[in-house]
Structures are given as structure tokens and as C-alpha cells.
Design a protein around this motif. Structure first.
Motif, mmCIF file in Angstrom:
data_model
loop_
_atom_site.group_PDB
_atom_site.id
_atom_site.type_symbol
_atom_site.label_atom_id
_atom_site.label_comp_id
_atom_site.label_asym_id
_atom_site.label_seq_id
_atom_site.Cartn_x
_atom_site.Cartn_y
_atom_site.Cartn_z
ATOM 1 N N CYS A 12 0.816 -1.256 -0.011
ATOM 2 C CA CYS A 12 -0.050 -0.044 -0.125
ATOM 3 C C CYS A 12 0.816 1.169 -0.137
ATOM 4 C CB CYS A 12 -0.884 0.056 1.156
ATOM 5 S SG CYS A 12 -2.143 -1.397 1.170
ATOM 6 N N GLN A 13 1.991 1.166 0.287
ATOM 7 C CA GLN A 13 3.112 2.183 0.331
ATOM 8 C C GLN A 13 3.345 2.718 -1.093
ATOM 9 O OE1 GLN A 13 3.850 4.087 3.181
ATOM 10 N NE2 GLN A 13 2.451 2.598 3.982
ATOM 11 N N GLY A 14 3.591 4.229 -1.398
ATOM 12 C CA GLY A 14 4.157 4.653 -2.509
ATOM 13 C C GLY A 14 3.055 4.906 -3.500
ATOM 14 N N GLY A 15 3.448 5.476 -4.498
ATOM 15 C CA GLY A 15 2.563 5.797 -5.602
ATOM 16 C C GLY A 15 2.854 4.915 -6.849
ATOM 17 N N PRO A 16 2.282 5.192 -7.942
ATOM 18 C CA PRO A 16 2.584 4.558 -9.144
ATOM 19 C C PRO A 16 4.130 4.262 -9.451
ATOM 20 C CG PRO A 16 1.601 6.403 -9.710
ATOM 21 C CD PRO A 16 1.648 6.419 -8.361
ATOM 22 N N ARG A 17 4.527 3.266 -10.008
ATOM 23 C CA ARG A 17 6.042 2.789 -10.447
ATOM 24 C C ARG A 17 6.117 3.203 -12.057
ATOM 25 N NH1 ARG A 17 6.498 -2.842 -9.213
ATOM 26 N NH2 ARG A 17 4.185 -2.809 -10.074
ATOM 27 N N LYS A 18 7.231 3.773 -12.229
ATOM 28 C CA LYS A 18 7.812 4.044 -13.740
ATOM 29 C C LYS A 18 8.050 2.465 -14.343
ATOM 30 C CE LYS A 18 10.350 6.526 -16.878
ATOM 31 N NZ LYS A 18 11.332 7.458 -17.333
ATOM 32 N N ILE A 19 7.361 2.016 -15.306
ATOM 33 C CA ILE A 19 7.759 0.643 -15.981
ATOM 34 C C ILE A 19 8.952 0.843 -16.743
ATOM 35 C CG2 ILE A 19 7.023 -1.033 -17.636
ATOM 36 C CD1 ILE A 19 4.152 0.157 -16.858
ATOM 37 N N PRO A 20 9.927 0.284 -16.564
ATOM 38 C CA PRO A 20 11.336 0.170 -17.234
ATOM 39 C C PRO A 20 11.076 0.171 -18.759
ATOM 40 C CG PRO A 20 11.724 -1.348 -15.594
ATOM 41 C CD PRO A 20 10.201 -0.870 -15.519
ATOM 42 N N GLU A 21 11.881 0.587 -19.543
ATOM 43 C CA GLU A 21 11.565 0.755 -20.987
ATOM 44 C C GLU A 21 11.481 -0.708 -21.710
ATOM 45 O OE1 GLU A 21 14.048 2.584 -24.977
ATOM 46 O OE2 GLU A 21 14.262 3.444 -23.118
ATOM 47 N N LYS A 22 12.297 -1.513 -21.618
ATOM 48 C CA LYS A 22 12.114 -2.765 -21.869
ATOM 49 C C LYS A 22 10.819 -3.541 -21.759
ATOM 50 C CE LYS A 22 17.154 -3.763 -22.258
ATOM 51 N NZ LYS A 22 18.308 -4.713 -21.967
ATOM 52 N N LYS A 23 10.371 -3.262 -20.359
ATOM 53 C CA LYS A 23 9.266 -3.994 -20.183
ATOM 54 C C LYS A 23 7.984 -3.215 -20.956
ATOM 55 C CE LYS A 23 10.022 -6.779 -16.350
ATOM 56 N NZ LYS A 23 9.537 -7.382 -15.155
ATOM 57 N N MET A 24 8.070 -1.945 -20.905
ATOM 58 C CA MET A 24 7.062 -1.083 -21.450
ATOM 59 C C MET A 24 7.089 -1.477 -23.155
ATOM 60 S SD MET A 24 5.265 1.364 -20.310
ATOM 61 C CE MET A 24 4.488 2.951 -20.780
ATOM 62 N N ILE A 25 7.934 -1.811 -23.553
ATOM 63 C CA ILE A 25 7.857 -1.984 -25.148
ATOM 64 C C ILE A 25 7.111 -3.527 -25.175
ATOM 65 C CG2 ILE A 25 9.363 -2.958 -27.075
ATOM 66 C CD1 ILE A 25 11.712 -0.957 -26.090
ATOM 67 N N GLN A 26 7.493 -4.513 -24.181
ATOM 68 C CA GLN A 26 6.818 -5.704 -24.363
ATOM 69 C C GLN A 26 5.240 -5.482 -24.074
ATOM 70 O OE1 GLN A 26 8.087 -8.760 -25.339
ATOM 71 N NE2 GLN A 26 10.043 -7.520 -25.805
ATOM 72 N N ILE A 27 4.999 -4.540 -23.101
ATOM 73 C CA ILE A 27 3.641 -4.313 -22.772
ATOM 74 C C ILE A 27 3.096 -3.664 -23.989
ATOM 75 C CG2 ILE A 27 2.012 -2.694 -21.507
ATOM 76 C CD1 ILE A 27 4.079 -3.244 -19.138
ATOM 77 N N TYR A 28 3.653 -2.859 -24.751
ATOM 78 C CA TYR A 28 2.932 -2.144 -25.975
ATOM 79 C C TYR A 28 2.887 -3.141 -26.997
ATOM 80 C CZ TYR A 28 3.057 2.698 -24.705
ATOM 81 O OH TYR A 28 2.585 4.021 -24.168
ATOM 82 N N ALA A 29 3.796 -4.161 -27.075
ATOM 83 C CA ALA A 29 3.280 -5.065 -28.160
ATOM 84 C C ALA A 29 2.169 -5.839 -27.714
ATOM 85 C CB ALA A 29 4.800 -5.963 -28.066
ATOM 86 N N ASP A 30 2.173 -6.281 -26.563
ATOM 87 C CA ASP A 30 1.061 -7.126 -26.000
ATOM 88 C C ASP A 30 -0.260 -6.456 -26.388
ATOM 89 O OD1 ASP A 30 2.870 -9.227 -25.468
ATOM 90 O OD2 ASP A 30 2.488 -9.065 -23.337
ATOM 91 N N MET A 31 -0.208 -5.105 -26.027
ATOM 92 C CA MET A 31 -1.536 -4.365 -26.032
ATOM 93 C C MET A 31 -2.058 -4.288 -27.679
ATOM 94 S SD MET A 31 -0.472 -1.131 -23.479
ATOM 95 C CE MET A 31 -1.949 -0.220 -23.869
ATOM 96 N N PHE A 32 -0.917 -4.080 -28.520
ATOM 97 C CA PHE A 32 -1.436 -4.108 -30.169
ATOM 98 C C PHE A 32 -1.695 -5.322 -30.277
ATOM 99 C CE2 PHE A 32 -0.156 -4.945 -34.411
ATOM 100 C CZ PHE A 32 -0.872 -3.799 -35.069
ATOM 101 N N MET A 33 -1.230 -6.259 -29.934
ATOM 102 C CA MET A 33 -1.929 -7.818 -30.312
ATOM 103 C C MET A 33 -3.217 -8.070 -29.794
ATOM 104 S SD MET A 33 1.709 -10.217 -30.097
ATOM 105 C CE MET A 33 0.898 -11.577 -30.463
ATOM 106 N N ALA A 34 -3.300 -7.418 -28.627
ATOM 107 C CA ALA A 34 -4.710 -7.651 -28.012
ATOM 108 C C ALA A 34 -5.819 -6.662 -29.043
ATOM 109 C CB ALA A 34 -4.912 -7.203 -26.544
ATOM 110 N N ASP A 35 -5.458 -5.564 -29.262
ATOM 111 C CA ASP A 35 -6.085 -4.834 -30.010
ATOM 112 C C ASP A 35 -6.611 -5.619 -31.337
ATOM 113 O OD1 ASP A 35 -6.278 -2.680 -28.305
ATOM 114 O OD2 ASP A 35 -4.615 -1.514 -29.080
ATOM 115 N N GLN A 36 -5.421 -6.199 -31.826
ATOM 116 C CA GLN A 36 -5.810 -6.746 -33.437
ATOM 117 C C GLN A 36 -6.723 -7.982 -33.181
ATOM 118 O OE1 GLN A 36 -4.801 -5.640 -36.217
ATOM 119 N NE2 GLN A 36 -4.197 -4.056 -34.870
#
Length: 116
Positions: free
Chosen positions: A20-44
Motif C-alpha cells: 500500500c506504500q508509495g505511488g505508481p511506479r515507472k515501468i522500465p523501457e524494455k518492459k514497456m516495449i513488451q507491454i505495448y507489443a502485447d497491447m497491440f496484439m490484443a487490439d488486433q
């Protein structure tokens, strides 16, 4: 029935408190790239499965993707805001997403050709 020991209860409470401590975390670039790729595939997938479009709540649709990588929607939104502060770096990240998707496509094509 035995009651949980004090140690287990304290550990559980400590884990709950830490989560419960702290706010949102910044996602590292490498993981963000993978997340975006998964999001695109989900959209498709949604685009090709017309019957599922009505049931896909866009606010919840990506949540399993974020969880897969250990993040939340809030982490994603915070990260997106932070990455957009440097548009050149964000553009490079988008290029890497395209490369990742092309690699995934090649892997699928290779798998399909080996299955035939």
C-alpha cells in the motif's frame, strides 16, 4: 483448529502494508516495449473477433497485460506520462515496439511453416 502463529500474521500484515506504500511506479523501457507489443496484439484480436468487441471493457481490457508484467493501470498511466515528456525517446521506443512485433510475426510464420 489452530490459529495462525503471530509470525505469519505479522509477515502478512507487513506485506499488505508494503504493497500500500508509495505511488505508481515507472515501468522500465524494455518492459514497456513488451507491454505495448502485447497491447497491440490484443487490439488486433478484438478487431478480428467482432463478437467479443461488445464484451471488452476498454478500461479493464489491458489490466491482465499489465499484471502479466507485474504492473497496474496506474503504473502504466504514470509511465506513459513520464515517457511522453521526452518525445524523441518515446518515438525510439515505438520503433522498438514495431521491431518486437515484426520478430513475433516472423516466429509465428516460421512456426506455421514448420507445422505444415
Amino acid at each position: 483448529m489452530r490459529r495462525p502463529s503471530a509470525h505469519i500474521l505479522l509477515i502478512a500484515l507487513a506485506m499488505l502494508f508494503a504493497s500500500c506504500q508509495g505511488g505508481p511506479r515507472k515501468i522500465p523501457e524494455k518492459k514497456m516495449i513488451q507491454i505495448y507489443a502485447d497491447m497491440f496484439m490484443a487490439d488486433q484480436w478484438i478487431l478480428t473477433n467482432v463478437s467479443e468487441r461488445r464484451t471488452a471493457d476498454t478500461s479493464l481490457f489491458y489490466e491482465p497485460i499489465f499484471r502479466k508484467y507485474g504492473y497496474t493501470t496506474e503504473d502504466y498511466q504514470y509511465s506513459l506520462h513520464r515517457y511522453l515528456e521526452n518525445t524523441e525517446k518515446f518515438d525510439k521506443m515505438v520503433d522498438k515496439v514495431k521491431e518486437t512485433l515484426e520478430e513475433r510475426k516472423k516466429c509465428l510464420e516460421n512456426q506455421q511453416s514448420s507445422d505444415q
